[in-house]
Design an enzyme around this catalytic site. Structure first.
Site, short mmCIF file in Angstrom:
data_model
loop_
_atom_site.label_atom_id
_atom_site.label_comp_id
_atom_site.label_asym_id
_atom_site.label_seq_id
_atom_site.Cartn_x
_atom_site.Cartn_y
_atom_site.Cartn_z
N ASP A 1 0.82 -1.21 0.00
CA ASP A 1 0.00 0.00 0.00
C ASP A 1 0.86 1.26 0.00
O ASP A 1 1.91 1.31 0.63
CB ASP A 1 -0.90 -0.02 1.24
CG ASP A 1 -1.80 1.18 1.34
OD1 ASP A 1 -2.68 1.34 0.47
OD2 ASP A 1 -1.63 1.97 2.29
N GLU B 1 1.28 -0.46 -5.11
CA GLU B 1 0.34 0.63 -5.40
C GLU B 1 1.17 1.90 -5.43
O GLU B 1 1.43 2.51 -4.39
CB GLU B 1 -0.75 0.72 -4.32
CG GLU B 1 -1.78 1.78 -4.66
CD GLU B 1 -2.39 2.46 -3.43
OE1 GLU B 1 -3.36 3.20 -3.60
OE2 GLU B 1 -1.88 2.27 -2.31
#
EC number: 2.4.1.18
Length: 652
Positions: A322, A373
């Site tokens: 993330d 990401e």
């Protein structure tokens, strides 16, 4: 040097997990020098037998603490019964004969600031259900039966990867509103994913977190599945069952920041420890979270050990890392920042950490996927180390932003934004991309996917079907967030189950049928999943018809025919609500064609426009040797293949 303790089989791994390393100078030194990649085999709570006495050995890192004791159910939470011994390099240890698996505990830390705080175990394997925060002594004991899957898992660069993103707490719930157990979720989710044709699930909200509204992105338990849905063995059952059904499992992993909750990692020994001490590097003002100090070996090993815990002990097939952009840049979302030693904005320590992380994972958990990401144009995200970051895949955030921007426009004005759907072709071969429509796109007043589309309810669904077909026929692996596969009309709410009742309605069932068919074609046809990063994998036939908002491109398997390559299909998109009869599209071969998919079919909620003539004309068009005259339904995508001879009527 990497930790020599490496699992070669699930059985070996289970044995390793049950035998903690000796808490001695040598092993502590290996952790401090970043040579121990599974620090959870050393720190945390481990049932052991010492001098014939059964108990639990506790160990924790708190170098500036004045005093540490272990408190829990075994001593009535009395901080005087079991003081911990200060060991080398700032570690503390204690053996508690009265402690047993299943009991709760915390570390009572008197910190450098003089305050005494009860802390969760950073390496805790299990935690109380929120709002309670105690760690639980819990050695993992699970009999895995997924050997066949584990022996063949691979990052799958030339394989179809279609990911169903699932928030484990809100995909479905019990009748009383409480969470499903992981074991209940296992069977229901596996049945549905198999029916829909996805290859993988990506699970968010898995790692222990105190606040439901963080969706699992403010983690306090980096080694613990959330107890909301059951025990660690229950989570293992979920993974094992999905593997037995042929479904890969990816989990979201958050090494970029952690919450400020007092019971967690924040100021663990009374001062910044896991976080940078300078708030210009160590605090996210937007998220009210702390940033890990990637320059400390103990912190780096804590995070790498967490990654391996999920990939090795829990058999997870990949991690979606993330907020990588927030790690890479020292000036990310801040006005005051500290330049690196070269005067630049890159966080050199975070970059070094990510490279080391990916090197260790690929060595210790071969076949697993590491997915970034990453929302900027940072170079070499999926290039090998040492020059790249070493990830296997990167989310195509540029493709997502451009494509959504285009489809949100009124069709009348789309001709002025025509390039938004062709620009991805300029850079798509530079990284290994996943085309991701994630949870982030259907929250915070962004609307559900179908509701982003302009027009009335029928045209919204037609536009969304066209969007999905273009997504599935564009080079790159696929990811779609739960609920969007059946055109959920409202934004995602993490406090509620998906509105499954709407799938009984034809208009929602039609979109569901389309996604299922797209997954089927994507898995069956090598031209749709091989060659994502090859120039020859996508060839534009018509990229310039701005006035009509029509696009046409060929997807091709770029491998030599001797290796099974050469298959190709033609996608044609008409992205205005205008019916176009006899529209000419160039094709590279003469003969007969047939429609593999039309988003206008009645099965998907369309009108079922027919193609009366699919014989290629010998006149060239669009730079091709032949052309077809197609009837393009409003707001639709056609996918065709060349069959060479006149197909039978039932194939039409």
């Amino acid at each position: 040097m990497l930790d020599p303790l490496r699992a070669s089989s699930p059985a070996t791994l289970a044995l390793m997990s049950s035998l903690p390393l000796p808490l001695d100078h040598g092993h502590l030194q290996k952790l401090v020098t970043a040579d121990l990649v599974r620090p959870d085999h050393l720190l945390g709570a481990h049932p052991v037998t010492e001098n014939g006495v059964e108990g639990v050995r506790f160990a924790v890192w708190a170098p500036r603490a004045q005093h540490v004791s272990v408190v829990g159910d075994f001593n009535g939470w009395n901080g005087f019964d079991h003081p911990m011994q200060r060991l080398d390099f700032g570690f503390w240890g204690a053996f508690v004969p009265s402690a047993r698996p299943g009991q709760r505990y915390k570390f009572r830390v008197t910190g450098a600031d003089g305050r005494t705080v009860d802390k969760m175990d950073p390496y805790g394997a299990f935690t109380e259900v929120r709002p309670n925060t105690a760690s639980i002594i819990w050695p993992l004991a699970f009999e895995w039966t997924d050997d066949a899957w584990m022996q063949k898992r691979t990052p799958g660069f030339d394989r179809p990867i279609s990911i169903y993103e699932v928030h484990v707490g809100s995909w479905a719930r019990r009748d009383d509103g409480w969470f499903l157990n992981y074991r209940e979720l296992a069977h229901r989710l596996a049945d549905y994913v198999t029916f829909m044709g996805y290859t993988h699930v990506e699970l968010l909200g898995v790692m222990e977190h105190p606040f439901d509204g963080s969706w699992g992105y403010q983690v306090t338990g980096y080694y613990a599945p959330t107890s909301r849905l059951g025990a660690p063995e229950d989570f293992a059952y979920l993974v094992n069952h999905l593997h037995e059904r042929g479904i890969g499992v990816i989990v979201d992993w958050v090494p970029g920041h952690f919450p400020t909750d007092e019971a967690g990692l924040a100021h663990f020994d009374g001062a910044p420890l896991y976080e940078y001490s300078d708030p210009r590097k160590g605090y996210h003002y937007d998220w009210n979270t702390y940033i890990f100090d990637y320059g400390r070996n103990e912190v780096m090993m804590f995070l790498i050990g967490s990654a391996l815990k999920w990939l090795q002990d829990f058999h997870v097939d990949g991690l979606r890392v993330d907020a990588v952009a927030s790690m890479l840049y020292l000036d990310f979302s801040r006005t005051e920042w500290v330049p690196n030693i070269h005067g630049g904005r890159e966080n050199l320590e975070a970059i070094a950490f990510l490279k080391r992380l990916n090197e260790v994972v690929h060595h210790m958990a071969p076949g697993c996927m590491m997915i970034a990401e990453e929302s900027t144009a940072f170079p070499g995200v999926t290039s090998p180390t040492p020059f790249g970051l070493g990830f296997d895949y990167k989310w195509a955030m540029g493709w997502m932003n451009d494509t959504l921007y285009y489809f949100e426009q009124d069709p009348l004005w789309r001709k002025y934004h025509h390039h938004k759907l062709t620009f991805f072709n300029v850079y798509r071969t530079g990284e290994n991309y996943i085309l991701a429509i994630s949870h982030d796109e259907v929250v915070h007043l962004k609307k559900a996917m179908v509701s982003k589309m302009p027009g009335d309810w029928y045209m919204q669904r037609a536009g969304y079907r066209a969007f999905l077909a273009m997504m599935w026929t564009t080079p790159g692996k696929k990811l779609l967030f739960m609920g969007q596969e059946f055109a959920q009309g409202t934004e995602w709410n993490h406090d509620e189950a998906l509105p499954w009742d709407v799938t009984d309605l034809p208009e929602h069932r039609g979109v569901m049928n389309l996604v299922r068919r797209l997954n089927g074609l994507y898995r069956e046809r090598p031209d749709l999943h091989i060659g994502d990063t090859w120039e020859e994998g996508q060839l534009w036939v018509s990229a310039d018809d701005t006035d009509n908002s029509v696009y046409a491109y060929i997807r091709r398997d770029p491998r030599p025919q001797a290796e099974g390559g050469g298959a190709w299909s033609l996608a044609v998109a008409n992205l205005t609500p205008v019916y176009r009869e006899g529209y000419p599209i160039g094709v590279p071969q003469g003969g007969e064609y047939r429609v593999l998919l039309s988003t206008d079919d009645g099965e998907y909620g369309g009108f079922g426009t027919q193609q009366p003539d699919l014989t290629a004309k010998e006149e060239g068009w669009n730079g091709q040797t032949h052309h077809l005259r197609l009837n393009l339904p409003p707001m639709s995508v056609l996918l065709l293949e060349h069959v060479g001879v006149t197909p039978r009527s039932e194939d039409r």
